[in-house]
Each structure stands twice: as structure tokens, then as C-alpha cells.
Design an enzyme around this catalytic site. Structure first.
Site, PDB file in Angstrom:
ATOM      1  N   LYS A 247       0.840  -1.212   0.000  1.00 43.84           N
ATOM      2  CA  LYS A 247       0.000   0.000   0.000  1.00 43.84           C
ATOM      3  C   LYS A 247       0.868   1.253   0.000  1.00 43.84           C
ATOM      4  O   LYS A 247       0.584   2.228  -0.691  1.00 43.84           O
ATOM      5  CB  LYS A 247      -0.907   0.025   1.231  1.00 43.84           C
ATOM      6  N   ASP A 396     -12.167  15.638  23.876  1.00 43.77           N
ATOM      7  CA  ASP A 396     -12.794  15.666  25.193  1.00 43.77           C
ATOM      8  C   ASP A 396     -11.777  16.184  26.196  1.00 43.77           C
ATOM      9  O   ASP A 396     -10.654  16.535  25.836  1.00 43.77           O
ATOM     10  CB  ASP A 396     -13.300  14.275  25.586  1.00 43.77           C
ATOM     11  N   ASP A 398      -9.878  15.365  29.805  1.00 43.55           N
ATOM     12  CA  ASP A 398      -9.549  14.378  30.836  1.00 43.55           C
ATOM     13  C   ASP A 398      -8.839  15.078  31.978  1.00 43.55           C
ATOM     14  O   ASP A 398      -7.822  15.742  31.759  1.00 43.55           O
ATOM     15  CB  ASP A 398      -8.631  13.289  30.277  1.00 43.55           C
TER      16      ASP A 398
END
Length: 562
Positions: A247, A396, A398
Site C-alpha cells: 500500500k 474531550d 480528561d
DNA sequence: CGGCATACG
DNA sequence: CGTA
DNA sequence: GCCG
């Protein structure tokens, strides 16, 4: 494993320029006659037991007794008594400081420094293998490749003055030993490989997904843009096998990967991606929804309209009637907190997909810690996650929380998580609680772990205090944000910090390394020895790494994921 | 050919 | 199974 | 899908 005496600093010291023992590249060596000068091998005995040393020595003999090997390589192997005179250094040592006890750094840089596996594989395959895959120290990867006997006749002339050797730790098998910057020179390639990875994940091919994840992680640490010239070096990297290499080669040639485009144009892929953007819907649920004929978010909204009280966990299509899950409801209900439903998750979707700038992460931290300060004194906290790794915008937030008092702190934080969340909820700061865990009762059966960690996975929305009295609706500054609160007993604060700083691949390899190479167990609530469960309480982040026999890596270089 | 991080709800 |  |  501590090194008492030789605490030599990183400075290159004293030793005279070592005798430059360069192997001849005369045309003679190309004939099948064995050259008169053998290839000298130096075994670093550190970390090798007697049995292994014997094995390695006998491998050398075996090589020399093998006519095929000798004629293919044109050399004999010869054990060297000192490192200076050797061509190649074989060692199980993986860290600079440790290696410097056996040979000086200047010398080391002029050798190929490989693992014992190089010798095993070379003898088995009857040839001198390229050293790249076996470099013992990431820091000396370039030098090892360059000084490798396998290629030192071939690639000597065009030796471009390679200078950018500062980010050298990139070829290790474990992500926790590589420097993985936030952005790397091969982002475009990585992004395309990430599509293949995501596709495998969504289709339930977890193992293949993991392979792509690892490959991506390795490439993330690769220090320069990959071109056709680098194919050999890339194929020498760990976790790059034939499939993924092909790839990469396609990308080098065409600037694109066919399979990637095929996947992106699949309707199924697009639907599954959209579905899994909803909190609580993973690959399996997404596939089930798709098989029901649903294709868009709107379809989902319609589907969940009637049963709008459906819990997110109940989204399973084929309820395995055998297992009756005990409702995971209890904790939230106890505290009068509502549960997460699919309907709400759908409503939150838009907000939660908006990235959070660093300033707002800090703002939320300040609000939370201010509230906490009003119910308990002496708490300490650190923002971890992507923020700590240097991301400009986070998915988010933490926050790891503990107490400054090592002795009494455990009691001080016990139960605090639920208390704080309840208070934040009553104040309207926390709008949703997806998960709340409390101290587990001490489990006498599995003594490996003890109660040490509480966490809450929540959604918060700060008030927009921009009112000027008119009550006019200004642009809402604040939207819903995902906030994770982790409460750790003081003894395990630093373990928790490391555990919650990520990235995910970094964490997995941290644990994998601890298990494979150190016989240790790592989880965010503690580090222990596997055979006797002896617990450790590192007092700084550096100590966590030291305990695991790892060099400390700056948080901003732990971005081993996409 | 087995293993791939680990824990919880 | 989903989440961290 | 790659490694030991």
C-alpha cells in the site's frame, strides 16, 4: 536494573577517536572467495545469560561451518574481544546509558548495533541480513543501517550528510519507545492508511485493524517524508509487512491508494462511520442498524423516536436471550441522575463533534476545580489526554485528580467522585453522566488490584454569563463538552497520569512492553510485578518510566495514533 | 501458529 | 458490546 | 496483518 556506578551524563567524553576500522570494498569482496579479513562480532554480555551466550557463540561457528553462508557472504564471522575492533555489535541492551557501560558512544556510532535476533536470523538464512530491522537502539538506527556489513559496499558513495538525526527513536517495536510527534512528515499517507484501518474496524476485522493501527503508529514516528528512495528503510520498520508495504509503495508511486478510494465511496462505509459517531454506538451496533435498512442519521432518529427511552446499551439487535445482563443502572439511579439514552446521544452528537480549543479546556478545568475546592481542600489535578500531548483542539477533556497528602489523601478522595459529580449536576454544569464508578470493595480473591480509582464520564455545559440584563439571546458561547474525571489515590496518581495521557497506542504498548519484557502489569490504577503482584508507587512520571525500564518520553511525543 | 492492553459497567 |  |  538500577545503574549505581556509571551515571555518566549524556555528554560525549574523553575517549580518543577510535580506530576507524572500515571494511574493504575492493572488487575482491564480490567474488565468492572468502575475504581474508573476517567480520568481527562483539557480544555485549549484559542481559545475556550463560545459555544465550553459548547459543550465540555456537551460531557463529555454525555460520562458519556453512559453506553456503560463507560463499554467499564472502566472509567468516569472528568473535571480537573488544568493541572497538568489531564491525558489528550484538546486544540485548536497548538503552544508551546501559550500552555506554560497555563501549563508548563515539565508538558505538561507528558500528552496526543489532539485537541477538540478527545473528540468529542471519545464520538461519545463511546471509548477513540488513540491520535496520534489528537495530538495538533506536537512537543509533541511522548509524546501524549505514554501518551494516550487508550494505557497506553498496551505499557508501551517496552518503548524504544525514543531519536530522535528532528524532532518532523511531524504529522500535513498541510505541512507548518511539518519539511520535503530533504531526509528522507523512500525514497524507497516514490519513489514507487510517481509512483502511477504520474500514477493517467497522467490519469487525479487529486484528487487521490493529495491524494497520500499529503500522500507522510506526510511520507517525518516522522522521522524514517517504520517497521511492526510502522503500528499503520503510520495509525494515517494525510492523510494516508485505501487505501494508505494498500500500505504501502504491502511495509513493501514484500519490494515492486505490482501496482507500473504493472504501470512501462505499455507501455502507459512510453509514457505519456516521452511526459510530453517536456515543454508545460501536461497530457491531452500527452494522446491525445498517442491516435493518437504516442508512442515515435521520433514519436513526426516526427509528428511535418511539422507543425514545431506549438506553444506549439496549441497541443490540440480536439479544442473546441467554445472558440476562444485570442492569448497569444502579449507581446513577442511586444518585438521582438520569441515564443516557440514544435519543439524547443523538441530540448531543453535533455538539460533541466540535473540537475543544485549549483555552476552553483550561476554562472548564478551572470551573471544575473551583467547585471541588469548595467541598475538599488540598486536591491536586492535571489535565491529561490530548491536551497534555499538545493538541491544539481536543475531542474531550480528561482531568486526573488526587490529593496532595500522600498519607491521608486516599481517604480524602474516597467517594469524592460521586459527590463532585452530583454537585456539578445540581448546579447544571454537568448535564449528563454516561458512567460513574466508585471504589470497588477490596477483592480478596484477586489480590493483584485494590481499590484505587474512581471515574466519571460526563457531559458538561458551562453557563454563558454574558447577560447584559436584556435577556437577549446572544451567540451561545458554550456548548456541550465531554468531560472525564478520574480520581486516584495519591500513591497511584502518577500511574494514573501516565495512563490517561495516552495516546491509545502508546498505552497499549506500554502495557505490552511491561508484560513482555519486564514481567510487570501496568494499568492506570497501578503497576505491579506479575509473579508476586508486588505493587509499586512511583513518585513522579519519570519514575513510572524508570520502573518500566523505559526512557521518559515527553507527552508531546506520545502521539502514536493518527 | 498463538498472541495482540486492560478494566469496568 | 462500548468506552477509556 | 505482523511478530516472535
Amino acid at each position: 536494573m538500577t545503574s549505581p556506578s556509571s551515571k555518566r551524563s549524556a555528554s560525549e567524553s574523553i575517549s580518543p577517536p577510535p580506530s576507524k576500522r572500515k571494511r574493504s570494498c575492493s572488487p575482491d569482496s564480490f567474488f565468492s572467495d572468502v575475504s581474508e579479513s573476517p567480520l568481527y562480532v562483539f557480544l555485549v554480555d549484559a542481559k545475556l545469560n550463560g545459555e544465550t551466550i553459548e547459543e550465540l557463540i555456537s551460531l557463529v561457528d555454525q555460520f562458519n561451518l556453512n559453506d553456503t553462508a560463507k560463499s554467499q557472504t564472502g566472509v567468516e564471522l569472528q568473535l571480537s574481544l573488544n568493541a572497538e575492533d568489531a564491525d558489528i555489535i550484538v546486544t540485548e541492551v536497548r538503552m544508551r546509558a546501559r550500552l555506554e557501560r560497555h563501549l563508548d558512544w563515539v565508538t558505538a556510532k561507528q558500528k552496526a548495533i543489532v539485537t541477538t535476533q540478527w545473528l540468529r536470523d542471519s545464520v538461519r538464512s545463511q546471509q548477513l541480513l540488513p540491520c535496520g530491522k534489528y537495530a538495538a537502539l533506536g537512537e543509533l538506527y541511522e548509524e546501524t543501517v549505514h554501518n551494516c556489513p550487508e550494505n557497506n559496499c553498496a551505499v557508501d558513495a551517496p552518503s548524504k550528510a544525514k543531519k536530522e538525526n535528532t528524532n532518532i527513536r523511531y524504529n522500535h517495536r513498541y510505541a512507548c519507545m518511539r518519539n511520535s510527534p503530533l504531526n509528522c512528515p507523512n500525514q497524507v499517507l497516514i490519513k489514507k492508511l487510517a481509512v483502511l484501518r477504520r474500514h477493517r474496524e467497522l467490519e469487525g476485522l479487529d486484528v487487521q485493524a490493529l495491524s494497520y493501527e500499529r503500522a500507522i503508529s510506526v510511520l507517525k514516528a518516522f522522521p522524514h517524508h517517504i520517497t521511492a528512495n526510502d522503500v528499503q528503510q520503510v520495509s525494515d520498520l517494525p510492523h510494516i509487512g508485505p501487505k501494508i508495504l505494498s500500500k505504501i509503495e502504491e502511495f509513493i508511486q501514484r500519490g494515492d491508494i486505490t482501496e482507500c478510494n473504493d472504501i470512501l465511496s462505499e455507501a455502507r462505509y459512510q453509514s457505519l462511520v456516521a452511526f459510530t459517531e453517536i456515543y454508545g454506538i460501536g461497530p457491531s451496533t452500527a452494522r446491525n442498524l445498517y442491516s435493518l435498512g437504516l442508512r442515515t442519521i435521520e433514519d436513526l432518529e426516526k427509528h428511535y423516536k418511539d422507543k425514545d427511552n431506549a438506553k444506549i446499551q439496549a441497541t443490540r439487535i440480536q439479544a442473546p436471550a441467554k445472558k440476562t445482563f444485570t442492569s448497569p443502572t444502579s449507581k446513577l439511579r442511586e444518585l438521582g441522575l438520569p441515564e443516557m439514552t440514544v435519543k439524547e446521544a443523538l441530540l448531543l452528537r453535533e455538539d460533541l463533534n466540535v473540537r475543544i480549543p485549549r483555552s476552553e479546556v483550561e476554562e472548564i478545568r478551572d470551573v471544575i476545580m473551583n467547585e471541588l475546592g469548595q467541598i475538599r481542600r488540598g486536591c491536586v489535578s492535571m489535565i491529561t489526554g490530548g491536551y497534555r500531548r499538545g493538541k491544539i483542539e481536543s475531542n474531550d477533556i480528561d482531568i486526573v485528580i488526587s490529593h496532595k497528602d500522600l498519607k491521608s489523601g486516599g481517604d480524602e478522595v474516597k467517594g469524592l467522585c460521586a459527590t463532585l459529580v452530583k454537585r456539578l449536576y445540581d448546579k447544571g454544569i454537568v448535564t449528563h453522566v454516561m458512567h460513574l464508578s466508585s471504589f470497588r470493595p477490596h477483592n480478596t480473591l484477586r489480590t493483584a488490584h485494590w481499590d484505587s480509582l474512581e471515574k466519571a464520564l460526563t457531559v458538561v455545559k458551562l453557563r454563558d454569563n454574558n447577560n447584559n440584563g436584556t435577556g437577549q439571546k446572544q451567540n451561545q458561547k458554550h456548548i456541550h463538552r465531554r468531560l472525564d474525571l478520574i480520581f486516584a489515590a495519591p500513591e497511584v496518581y502518577w500511574t494514573a497520569v501516565v495512563g490517561w495521557t495516552g495516546s491509545i497506542m502508546f498505552e497499549r504498548d506500554l502495557r505490552f512492553w511491561a508484560k513482555q519484557e519486564k514481567g510487570m502489569r501496568f494499568d492506570s490504577s497501578g503497576i505491579s510485578r506479575r509473579h508476586d503482584s508486588k505493587l509499586y508507587f512511583p513518585k513522579s512520571e519519570e519514575e513510572v518510566f524508570e520502573l518500566l525500564g523505559l526512557e521518559w518520553i515527553d507527552p508531546t511525543l506520545r502521539n502514536a495514533d493518527m
